[in-house]
Motif scaffolding. Sequence first.
Motif, short mmCIF file in Angstrom:
data_model
loop_
_atom_site.label_atom_id
_atom_site.label_comp_id
_atom_site.label_asym_id
_atom_site.label_seq_id
_atom_site.Cartn_x
_atom_site.Cartn_y
_atom_site.Cartn_z
N MET A 1 0.98 -1.25 -0.06
CA MET A 1 0.05 -0.01 -0.08
C MET A 1 0.93 1.16 0.03
O MET A 1 0.68 2.28 -0.65
N GLU A 2 1.97 1.32 0.67
CA GLU A 2 3.01 2.37 0.91
C GLU A 2 3.61 2.59 -0.69
O GLU A 2 3.68 3.58 -1.01
N ASN B 1 0.99 4.07 -2.95
CA ASN B 1 0.78 5.52 -2.34
C ASN B 1 1.93 6.28 -2.85
O ASN B 1 1.86 7.46 -3.49
N PHE B 2 3.21 5.80 -2.73
CA PHE B 2 4.44 6.73 -3.11
C PHE B 2 4.47 6.83 -4.61
O PHE B 2 4.82 8.05 -5.13
#
Length: 51
Positions: free
Chosen positions: A1-2, A5-6
Amino acid sequence: MEVKNFLGKGVMKCLNVLALLLVMQTANSACIWVAHQPEFPEAANKFKFNK
């Protein structure tokens, strides 16, 4: 997920820079049609090189 998002933020930053460059290019060029110059937003006048 990170990571998603990044990457999403990186893509949006690149699109923002490309849009800004397109506004600068449009502000400093003339219309290709001889008889018609479309309305130009007043907010984009600050991107002109020669005022």
